[in-house]
Scaffold this active site. Structure first.
Site, mmCIF file in Angstrom:
data_model
loop_
_atom_site.group_PDB
_atom_site.id
_atom_site.type_symbol
_atom_site.label_atom_id
_atom_site.label_comp_id
_atom_site.label_asym_id
_atom_site.label_seq_id
_atom_site.Cartn_x
_atom_site.Cartn_y
_atom_site.Cartn_z
ATOM 1 N N ARG A 1 -15.923 37.188 13.494
ATOM 2 C CA ARG A 1 -15.865 36.418 14.750
ATOM 3 C C ARG A 1 -15.557 37.311 15.943
ATOM 4 O O ARG A 1 -14.621 38.108 15.899
ATOM 5 C CB ARG A 1 -14.788 35.336 14.651
ATOM 6 C CG ARG A 1 -14.879 34.321 15.773
ATOM 7 C CD ARG A 1 -13.809 33.267 15.655
ATOM 8 N NE ARG A 1 -12.537 33.758 16.147
ATOM 9 C CZ ARG A 1 -11.377 33.109 16.009
ATOM 10 N NH1 ARG A 1 -11.330 31.963 15.379
ATOM 11 N NH2 ARG A 1 -10.271 33.612 16.493
ATOM 12 N N HIS B 1 -13.764 22.661 16.625
ATOM 13 C CA HIS B 1 -14.419 22.961 15.352
ATOM 14 C C HIS B 1 -13.402 22.927 14.215
ATOM 15 O O HIS B 1 -12.187 22.979 14.441
ATOM 16 C CB HIS B 1 -15.178 24.289 15.394
ATOM 17 C CG HIS B 1 -14.351 25.472 15.770
ATOM 18 N ND1 HIS B 1 -13.992 25.780 17.066
ATOM 19 C CD2 HIS B 1 -13.807 26.457 15.006
ATOM 20 C CE1 HIS B 1 -13.272 26.868 17.085
ATOM 21 N NE2 HIS B 1 -13.126 27.311 15.844
ATOM 22 N N HIS C 1 -9.683 22.163 16.078
ATOM 23 C CA HIS C 1 -9.059 22.978 17.125
ATOM 24 C C HIS C 1 -10.121 23.597 18.017
ATOM 25 O O HIS C 1 -11.308 23.566 17.702
ATOM 26 C CB HIS C 1 -8.214 24.105 16.504
ATOM 27 C CG HIS C 1 -9.032 25.139 15.783
ATOM 28 N ND1 HIS C 1 -9.628 24.890 14.553
ATOM 29 C CD2 HIS C 1 -9.397 26.391 16.118
ATOM 30 C CE1 HIS C 1 -10.291 25.955 14.162
ATOM 31 N NE2 HIS C 1 -10.186 26.885 15.102
ATOM 32 N N ASP D 1 -10.482 27.446 19.948
ATOM 33 C CA ASP D 1 -9.812 28.751 19.905
ATOM 34 C C ASP D 1 -9.141 29.078 21.249
ATOM 35 O O ASP D 1 -9.712 28.831 22.306
ATOM 36 C CB ASP D 1 -10.829 29.863 19.591
ATOM 37 C CG ASP D 1 -11.478 29.666 18.217
ATOM 38 O OD1 ASP D 1 -10.841 29.068 17.334
ATOM 39 O OD2 ASP D 1 -12.621 30.123 18.047
HETATM 40 C C1 SIN Z 1 -12.670 29.492 13.275
HETATM 41 O O1 SIN Z 1 -11.895 28.545 13.285
HETATM 42 O O2 SIN Z 1 -12.868 30.178 14.258
HETATM 43 C C2 SIN Z 1 -13.420 29.812 11.999
HETATM 44 C C3 SIN Z 1 -14.517 28.873 11.718
HETATM 45 C C4 SIN Z 1 -15.101 29.109 10.352
HETATM 46 O O3 SIN Z 1 -14.635 29.974 9.616
HETATM 47 O O4 SIN Z 1 -16.058 28.418 10.008
#
Ligand code: SIN
Length: 275
Positions: free
Chosen positions: A265, A250, A95, A97
């Site tokens: 994050r 990612h 995906h 974000d």
């Molecule tokens: C995310 O999808 O923003 C998280 C990525 C992660 O936890 O490695």
């Protein structure tokens, strides 16, 4: 700044800088690394939550994600957490974000806080390389196409994330997230053409039914997730990853059952995207 490629198509590893102090020309150079390579992992950082927020503000605005817990005590920081006994993780499918926002987030700055002893890597894939790999004919078809993005099926009670740590944040209210974006966009800084759909949030092509959409969408997802366009970020204590949401997808690996993983994050405000 020491820079080493992480993959042939995406990603660099950077040492020799401290993000807490980075500004001016050095910060501009780091930003270009992220825009051009999609993701940069910076090792050996000492970044408190306050310093994380201050660093993020040096990129522009912060998008607070209303669906994530802010248990860290800092509302700007979303905690991406998986407990020892939890089966499903957050971000476990390819995906990008916030593609369901009218102005999608520019990127994210993810700080490792608690890591499992092994596993828990994050994979990234280049949407510039995925676009380049398409045939001339398919590129022409996609040039006129828009796609609809929504997060309702993910964050709604009973939705995809109802078995993750986000369940407590689900309010029970009907969600209504929806945005329409071109399927191929140009990177606002580098000008590179990028495939801008993803398996998590893209529901259908505008003017097409879901049934009509799925074969082509599935093909584009297969291209975008090809191994040759990927790199793997292996987390270490002190690692920080900064990625460009327009240029990459990612996926957080879910291979550390029985262990806790906590990441902080911050999502960076983007600019309008266009074909
Ligand atoms: C995310 O999808 O923003 C998280 C990525 C992660 O936890 O490695």
């Amino acid at each position: 700044m020491n820079i080493t490629p992480l993959g042939a198509a995406v990603g660099v590893e950077i040492t020799g800088i401290q993000l807490a102090e980075l500004e001016g020309a050095a910060l501009d150079a780091l930003k270009m690394q992220v825009y051009e390579n999609g993701v940069a992992v910076i090792r050996d950082q000492e970044l408190s939550p306050d310093q994380h927020i201050a660093f993020a503000k040096r990129w522009g605005g912060i998008d607070v994600n209303p669906f994530f817990p802010t248990n860290s005590g800092w509302p700007e920081i979303a905690e991406v957490r998986k407990a020892e006994d939890q089966k499903d993780n957050i971000g476990g499918g390819w995906h990008t974000d916030h593609s369901f926002d009218q102005v999608p987030a520019m990127g994210s700055i993810l700080v490792a806080r608690e890591l499992p002893p092994v596993g828990g890597d994050t994979l990234f894939s280049s949407m510039g390389a995925a676009y380049d790999a398409l045939s001339v004919g398919l590129k022409q078809t996609l040039a006129g196409l828009n796609a609809v993005h929504s997060a309702d099926h993910i964050y709604q009670p009973g939705g995809y994330y109802s078995k993750t740590d986000l369940a407590d944040e689900m309010t029970g209210q009907e969600l209504s997230t929806r945005a329409v974006h071109p399927v191929v966009i140009r990177h606002p800084v580098t000008g590179r053409k990028l495939l801008y759909i993803n398996g998590a949030f893209t529901t259908h092509f505008e003017g097409w039914t879901r049934e009509e959409t799925l074969p082509l969408l599935r093909y584009l997802i297969e291209v975008g997730s090809r191994e040759q366009f990927q790199c793997c970020v292996q987390w270490e204590p002190g690692s920080v990853a900064i990625w460009d949401n327009r240029a990459t997808w990612h996926l957080a690996m879910n291979d550390y059952h029985g262990h806790r993983r906590v990441m902080h994050r911050i999502t960076l405000t983007g600019e309008p995207i266009a074909a």
